[in-house]
Design a protein around this motif. Structure first.
Motif, PDB file in Angstrom:
ATOM      1  N   SER A  34      34.478  30.714  34.587  1.00  0.00           N
ATOM      2  CA  SER A  34      34.977  31.776  35.467  1.00  0.00           C
ATOM      3  C   SER A  34      33.920  32.014  36.528  1.00  0.00           C
ATOM      4  N   TRP A  65      43.780  32.205  38.691  1.00  0.00           N
ATOM      5  CA  TRP A  65      43.208  33.284  39.475  1.00  0.00           C
ATOM      6  C   TRP A  65      43.351  34.567  38.673  1.00  0.00           C
ATOM      7  N   ASN A  66      42.249  35.292  38.449  1.00  0.00           N
ATOM      8  CA  ASN A  66      42.274  36.570  37.760  1.00  0.00           C
ATOM      9  C   ASN A  66      42.203  37.651  38.828  1.00  0.00           C
ATOM     10  N   THR A  81      39.198  30.753  37.461  1.00  0.00           N
ATOM     11  CA  THR A  81      38.885  30.187  36.156  1.00  0.00           C
ATOM     12  C   THR A  81      39.379  28.750  36.098  1.00  0.00           C
ATOM     13  N   GLU A 123      42.510  40.911  38.612  1.00  0.00           N
ATOM     14  CA  GLU A 123      41.758  42.116  38.265  1.00  0.00           C
ATOM     15  C   GLU A 123      40.265  41.941  38.519  1.00  0.00           C
ATOM     16  N   ARG A 124      39.731  40.789  38.145  1.00  0.00           N
ATOM     17  CA  ARG A 124      38.291  40.539  38.282  1.00  0.00           C
ATOM     18  C   ARG A 124      37.938  39.806  39.570  1.00  0.00           C
TER      19      ARG A 124
END
Length: 183
Positions: A137, A98-99, A106, A101-102
C-alpha cells in the motif's frame, strides 16, 4: 493464504536484470530489514505501470500532489534493486486497488491463481514460511514514481524489427515478412 504486508514500504520498485533479450523482471518491496523480491514477466511490468497511471488519472489525484505532479519527479527512486537479488516467488496474479478512505494505491502479487483450489495446491516443502504473496500500500506520489519506474524498466531492451515489429537479436532474426530470410 499468507500475504506479507508492506504498508507503507520504504521502497517499492520495478526493475530488470540481465542483457537485452535475456532480462529478468522483478518487483522489490523494502521495509526496514525486510526485502521481498518477486519475479514477473515483462508484459506484467508494462501493464502494471500503465494500470497504475490510468487508475491515478481516473481518480484525479493531482490535488493530493499539489497540482501537476511534478513533486514526485524529485523523489523518483532511481537506485538499483537491493542485492543479493533472490526471487522469493514468481508472480502469477497481480491485483491493483484504490483505497478512497486512505488515498492509497494497493498492489498485490500472488504466486498462484486465486481460482486454484487449496486441495490441489501442495505447499512447497523447500519454502519454510509458506510465502504466497505480498501486498503493498503506497501513497499517490510513491505510486506515480513506481509507474514511472515500470516504464523505465521497459526501455533498454532489444529494438523492434521495422518490418514485422518483433524483437531483433544482435545477429538479426528470421522475419516472417521477409518470407523466412534473416535480416
Amino acid at each position: 493464504m499468507p500475504v506479507i504486508d508492506f504498508d507503507p514500504p520504504e521502497r517499492f520498485i520495478a526493475d530488470s536484470v540481465g542483457p537485452a533479450g535475456q532480462r529478468t523482471f522483478f518487483l522489490q518491496a523494502v521495509s526496514g530489514t525486510q526485502v521481498m523480491t518477486v519475479s514477473l514477466e515483462k508484459e506484467q511490468v508494462r501493464l502494471l505501470g500503465e494500470s497504475v497511471t490510468e487508475l491515478l488519472d481516473e481518480m484525479d489525484t493531482s490535488e493530493e500532489l499539489g497540482g501537476s505532479g511534478s513533486s514526485d519527479q524529485a523523489s523518483m527512486d532511481r537506485a538499483p534493486l537491493q542485492t543479493p537479488i533472490e526471487e522469493d516467488f514468481r508472480a502469477r496474479q497481480l491485483t491493483l486497488a484504490w483505497n478512497a478512505e486512505r488515498h492509497v494505491v494497493t498492489i498485490e502479487a500472488i504466486d498462484r491463481d486465486a481460482d486454484a483450489e487449496d486441495d490441489e495446491a501442495e505447499p512447497d516443502p523447500n519454502d519454510p514460511i509458506g510465502l504466497q504473496g505480498i501486498r503493498v500500500s503506497m501513497s499517490v506520489a510513491m505510486a506515480r514514481s513506481f509507474a514511472q519506474r515500470c516504464e523505465d524498466a521497459m526501455t533498454g531492451g532489444r529494438p523492434n524489427c521495422p518490418f514485422c515489429g518483433g524483437p531483433l537479436d544482435p545477429s538479426g532474426h528470421i522475419c516472417p515478412r521477409a518470407n523466412g530470410y534473416r535480416r
